[in-house]
Enzyme design. Structure first.
Site, PDB file in Angstrom:
ATOM      1  N   GLU A  68      -8.723  -3.100   1.839  1.00  0.00           N
ATOM      2  CA  GLU A  68      -7.754  -1.830   1.759  1.00  0.00           C
ATOM      3  C   GLU A  68      -7.100  -2.279   0.964  1.00  0.00           C
ATOM      4  O   GLU A  68      -6.235  -1.362   0.232  1.00  0.00           O
ATOM      5  CB  GLU A  68      -6.673  -1.824   3.280  1.00  0.00           C
ATOM      6  N   GLU A  75      -7.060   2.128  -6.461  1.00  0.00           N
ATOM      7  CA  GLU A  75      -6.222   3.687  -7.026  1.00  0.00           C
ATOM      8  C   GLU A  75      -5.638   3.317  -7.616  1.00  0.00           C
ATOM      9  O   GLU A  75      -5.243   4.647  -8.869  1.00  0.00           O
ATOM     10  CB  GLU A  75      -5.472   3.906  -5.178  1.00  0.00           C
TER      11      GLU A  75
END
Length: 236
Positions: A68, A75
């Site tokens: 994550e 991102e």
């Protein structure tokens, strides 16, 4: 100051910790993963898993958190260098999300293999205990209702967890106690007295302008419905 000194090492740890905290603060998925990690660790201690099982669980959870963090980094970098839509940018984000999905799926499988038999046995003992004690059932229902009401309020994003919003928590607890008393006694006088107290609770929330009439009614119905369901299923 030369690299490799104590201050450099400390600063590296600070940067790493700040990165983790920032991700937890800003990313909804990371909040969920962190919550699940804490929950799994608490359950592991409570159920007394073996050392090897705890190691496997720790590795699985660490992989999810690491995946994550990497996905968030990907991102952020993609958004920085490519603010407009781009097929390659989309592919990079999709691949990062896929890595998280694989790690999370693996963690779910490991958790199932470790906890399945233990949780099944604990739940069986838990419900046997509930059935043996009416007081335990009522306490369990009230705790469950508090969690449920706070969750619903968070969903609607109105009011605070303990004040205002939909549904009314006080009304839900009042409705639960009303049904609990209804199951406990056959005396119609006690039934009417408990109903009168429930109405007073609803009226006080509306009179204090903490909740609307609809919010208090929804809360009372929720509390009565959940309590009736539990008591009926447990056949108390």
């Amino acid at each position: 100051m030369k690299k490799g000194t104590k201050q450099d090492i400390t600063q590296s740890f600070n940067v790493a910790i700040e990165g983790i905290i920032e991700t937890i603060r800003t990313e909804r998925n990371m909040k969920f993963h962190a919550f699940c990690t804490i929950l799994v660790l608490m359950v592991s201690i409570f159920l007394g898993v073996s050392r090897m099982e705890l190691i496997v669980l720790s590795i699985s959870m660490s992989l999810v958190l690491a995946a994550e963090l990497l996905n968030t980094a990907i991102e952020s970098f993609v958004d920085l260098v490519c603010p407009d839509y781009n097929l390659l940018a989309k592919r990079a984000k999709d691949v990062g999300a896929g890595a998280v999905f694989i790690a999370a799926t693996n963690a779910l499988i490991v958790g199932y293999l470790v906890f399945h038999k233990r949780i099944s046995g604990e739940f069986a003992s838990f419900f046997d205990l509930l059935k043996e004690s009416y007081a335990n059932v009522i306490v369990f229902i009230l705790v469950f209702l508090v969690i449920l009401v706070i969750s619903i309020k968070s969903f609607f994003k109105k009011g605070t967890p303990l004040r205002g919003g939909i549904p009314s928590g006080h009304s839900a607890l009042g409705g639960a106690l009303f049904v609990g008393i209804f199951f406990l006694t056959d005396d119609v006088r006690i039934f009417y007295l408990s109903l009168f107290l429930l109405i007073l609770v609803l009226q006080s929330r509306v009179e204090g302008k903490i909740h609307t009439v609809l919010e208090t009614i929804i809360g009372a119905v929720l509390g009565m419905g959940v309590t009736y369901l539990f008591l009926s299923l447990l056949k108390i």
